[in-house]
Design a protein around this motif. Structure first.
Motif, PDB file in Angstrom:
ATOM      1  N   SER A 103       0.842  -1.193   0.000  1.00  0.00           N
ATOM      2  CA  SER A 103       0.000   0.000   0.000  1.00  0.00           C
ATOM      3  C   SER A 103       0.878   1.245   0.000  1.00  0.00           C
ATOM      4  N   THR A 104       0.302   2.354  -0.386  1.00  0.00           N
ATOM      5  CA  THR A 104       1.071   3.599  -0.475  1.00  0.00           C
ATOM      6  C   THR A 104       1.470   4.123   0.902  1.00  0.00           C
ATOM      7  N   GLN A 105       0.741   3.755   1.936  1.00  0.00           N
ATOM      8  CA  GLN A 105       1.067   4.221   3.287  1.00  0.00           C
ATOM      9  C   GLN A 105       2.399   3.648   3.760  1.00  0.00           C
ATOM     10  N   ILE A 106       2.647   2.389   3.466  1.00  0.00           N
ATOM     11  CA  ILE A 106       3.889   1.755   3.905  1.00  0.00           C
ATOM     12  C   ILE A 106       5.076   2.272   3.093  1.00  0.00           C
ATOM     13  N   VAL A 107       4.841   2.611   1.838  1.00  0.00           N
ATOM     14  CA  VAL A 107       5.925   3.110   0.993  1.00  0.00           C
ATOM     15  C   VAL A 107       6.481   4.415   1.547  1.00  0.00           C
ATOM     16  N   LYS A 108       5.638   5.235   2.128  1.00  0.00           N
ATOM     17  CA  LYS A 108       6.112   6.486   2.724  1.00  0.00           C
ATOM     18  C   LYS A 108       7.125   6.216   3.832  1.00  0.00           C
ATOM     19  N   GLN A 109       6.913   5.138   4.596  1.00  0.00           N
ATOM     20  CA  GLN A 109       7.850   4.784   5.662  1.00  0.00           C
ATOM     21  C   GLN A 109       9.147   4.227   5.093  1.00  0.00           C
ATOM     22  N   ILE A 110       9.045   3.414   4.053  1.00  0.00           N
ATOM     23  CA  ILE A 110      10.220   2.750   3.491  1.00  0.00           C
ATOM     24  C   ILE A 110      11.128   3.735   2.768  1.00  0.00           C
ATOM     25  N   THR A 111      10.535   4.660   2.026  1.00  0.00           N
ATOM     26  CA  THR A 111      11.327   5.568   1.199  1.00  0.00           C
ATOM     27  C   THR A 111      11.945   6.720   1.986  1.00  0.00           C
ATOM     28  N   SER A 112      11.915   6.647   3.282  1.00  0.00           N
ATOM     29  CA  SER A 112      12.556   7.692   4.084  1.00  0.00           C
ATOM     30  C   SER A 112      14.025   7.356   4.323  1.00  0.00           C
ATOM     31  N   VAL A 113      14.739   6.965   3.261  1.00  0.00           N
ATOM     32  CA  VAL A 113      16.159   6.651   3.341  1.00  0.00           C
ATOM     33  C   VAL A 113      16.948   7.879   2.923  1.00  0.00           C
ATOM     34  N   ASN A 114      18.221   7.919   3.330  1.00  0.00           N
ATOM     35  CA  ASN A 114      19.086   9.007   2.907  1.00  0.00           C
ATOM     36  C   ASN A 114      19.471   8.790   1.451  1.00  0.00           C
ATOM     37  N   ILE A 115      19.153   9.765   0.626  1.00  0.00           N
ATOM     38  CA  ILE A 115      19.472   9.674  -0.797  1.00  0.00           C
ATOM     39  C   ILE A 115      20.730  10.494  -1.047  1.00  0.00           C
ATOM     40  N   GLU A 116      21.700   9.844  -1.659  1.00  0.00           N
ATOM     41  CA  GLU A 116      22.982  10.487  -1.943  1.00  0.00           C
ATOM     42  C   GLU A 116      22.787  11.641  -2.932  1.00  0.00           C
ATOM     43  N   PRO A 117      23.635  12.674  -2.840  1.00  0.00           N
ATOM     44  CA  PRO A 117      23.543  13.754  -3.835  1.00  0.00           C
ATOM     45  C   PRO A 117      23.894  13.215  -5.225  1.00  0.00           C
ATOM     46  N   GLY A 118      23.152  13.628  -6.211  1.00  0.00           N
ATOM     47  CA  GLY A 118      23.393  13.174  -7.576  1.00  0.00           C
ATOM     48  C   GLY A 118      22.565  11.972  -7.975  1.00  0.00           C
ATOM     49  N   VAL A 119      21.753  11.427  -7.043  1.00  0.00           N
ATOM     50  CA  VAL A 119      20.867  10.311  -7.366  1.00  0.00           C
ATOM     51  C   VAL A 119      19.461  10.874  -7.494  1.00  0.00           C
ATOM     52  N   TYR A 120      18.851  10.678  -8.660  1.00  0.00           N
ATOM     53  CA  TYR A 120      17.515  11.186  -8.925  1.00  0.00           C
ATOM     54  C   TYR A 120      16.518  10.037  -8.794  1.00  0.00           C
ATOM     55  N   VAL A 121      15.371  10.324  -8.170  1.00  0.00           N
ATOM     56  CA  VAL A 121      14.379   9.295  -7.864  1.00  0.00           C
ATOM     57  C   VAL A 121      13.067   9.657  -8.529  1.00  0.00           C
ATOM     58  N   GLU A 122      12.434   8.651  -9.134  1.00  0.00           N
ATOM     59  CA  GLU A 122      11.110   8.807  -9.711  1.00  0.00           C
ATOM     60  C   GLU A 122      10.229   7.682  -9.177  1.00  0.00           C
ATOM     61  N   VAL A 123       9.065   8.037  -8.625  1.00  0.00           N
ATOM     62  CA  VAL A 123       8.145   7.045  -8.059  1.00  0.00           C
ATOM     63  C   VAL A 123       6.862   7.075  -8.864  1.00  0.00           C
ATOM     64  N   SER A 124       6.438   5.905  -9.349  1.00  0.00           N
ATOM     65  CA  SER A 124       5.162   5.803 -10.050  1.00  0.00           C
ATOM     66  C   SER A 124       4.341   4.705  -9.387  1.00  0.00           C
ATOM     67  N   ILE A 125       3.029   4.960  -9.269  1.00  0.00           N
ATOM     68  CA  ILE A 125       2.137   4.028  -8.569  1.00  0.00           C
ATOM     69  C   ILE A 125       1.101   3.517  -9.571  1.00  0.00           C
ATOM     70  N   CYS A 126       0.971   2.184  -9.633  1.00  0.00           N
ATOM     71  CA  CYS A 126      -0.012   1.541 -10.501  1.00  0.00           C
ATOM     72  C   CYS A 126      -0.863   0.621  -9.637  1.00  0.00           C
ATOM     73  N   GLU A 127      -2.135   0.512  -9.986  1.00  0.00           N
ATOM     74  CA  GLU A 127      -3.000  -0.427  -9.287  1.00  0.00           C
ATOM     75  C   GLU A 127      -2.652  -1.841  -9.730  1.00  0.00           C
ATOM     76  N   ALA A 128      -2.482  -2.756  -8.759  1.00  0.00           N
ATOM     77  CA  ALA A 128      -2.094  -4.131  -9.107  1.00  0.00           C
ATOM     78  C   ALA A 128      -3.296  -5.004  -9.312  1.00  0.00           C
TER      79      ALA A 128
END
Length: 128
Positions: A103-128
């Motif tokens: 679920s999208t609620q748990i992803v908010k907790q997981i993606t709270s990692v330290n992202i190194e400078p120079g790393v670009y992140v794109e998140v897309s959500i699809c219904e399974a």
């Protein structure tokens, strides 16, 4: 959280562990990382996967996508005179894709990692 007993089914045990998030719809979340540095990219992917495995989520990846190589060849001489000498410059862009099924609620907790400078992140959500 309450521990699941031996008599509980797997779905009930998962329900007890997830708590409030058990009633949310399961989605496929695709996280794409892009960077010029492989070491930074692998570090961010490893941190995200470690957090997802602690939550016991279904993970696919990191899938290594083909590198994009941009090349520029230019003349050394600024005025065009002299010997024909050339410089070649190269920029490599690395890409990783991770799929999470949760679920999208748990992803908010997981993606709270330290992202190194120079790393670009794109998140897309699809219904399974």
């Amino acid at each position: 959280m309450a521990a699941a007993g031996k008599h509980c089914s797997k779905s009930r045990a998962a329900e007890l562990e997830l708590g409030d998030f058990a009633d949310h719809a399961i989605c496929r979340i695709r996280i794409t990382f892009v960077s010029r540095s492989v070491q930074d990219l692998e570090k961010v992917c490893a941190d995200l996967i470690k957090n997802a495995k602690e939550k016991r989520l279904k993970i696919k990846g990191p899938a290594r996508m083909p590198n994009k190589t941009m090349r520029i060849t230019s003349r050394n001489s600024p005025c065009g005179q002299g010997t024909n000498t050339w410089d070649a410059f190269e920029l490599r862009v690395h890409k990783r894709v991770i799929d999470l099924f949760t679920s999208t609620q748990i992803v908010k907790q997981i993606t709270s990692v330290n992202i190194e400078p120079g790393v670009y992140v794109e998140v897309s959500i699809c219904e399974a």
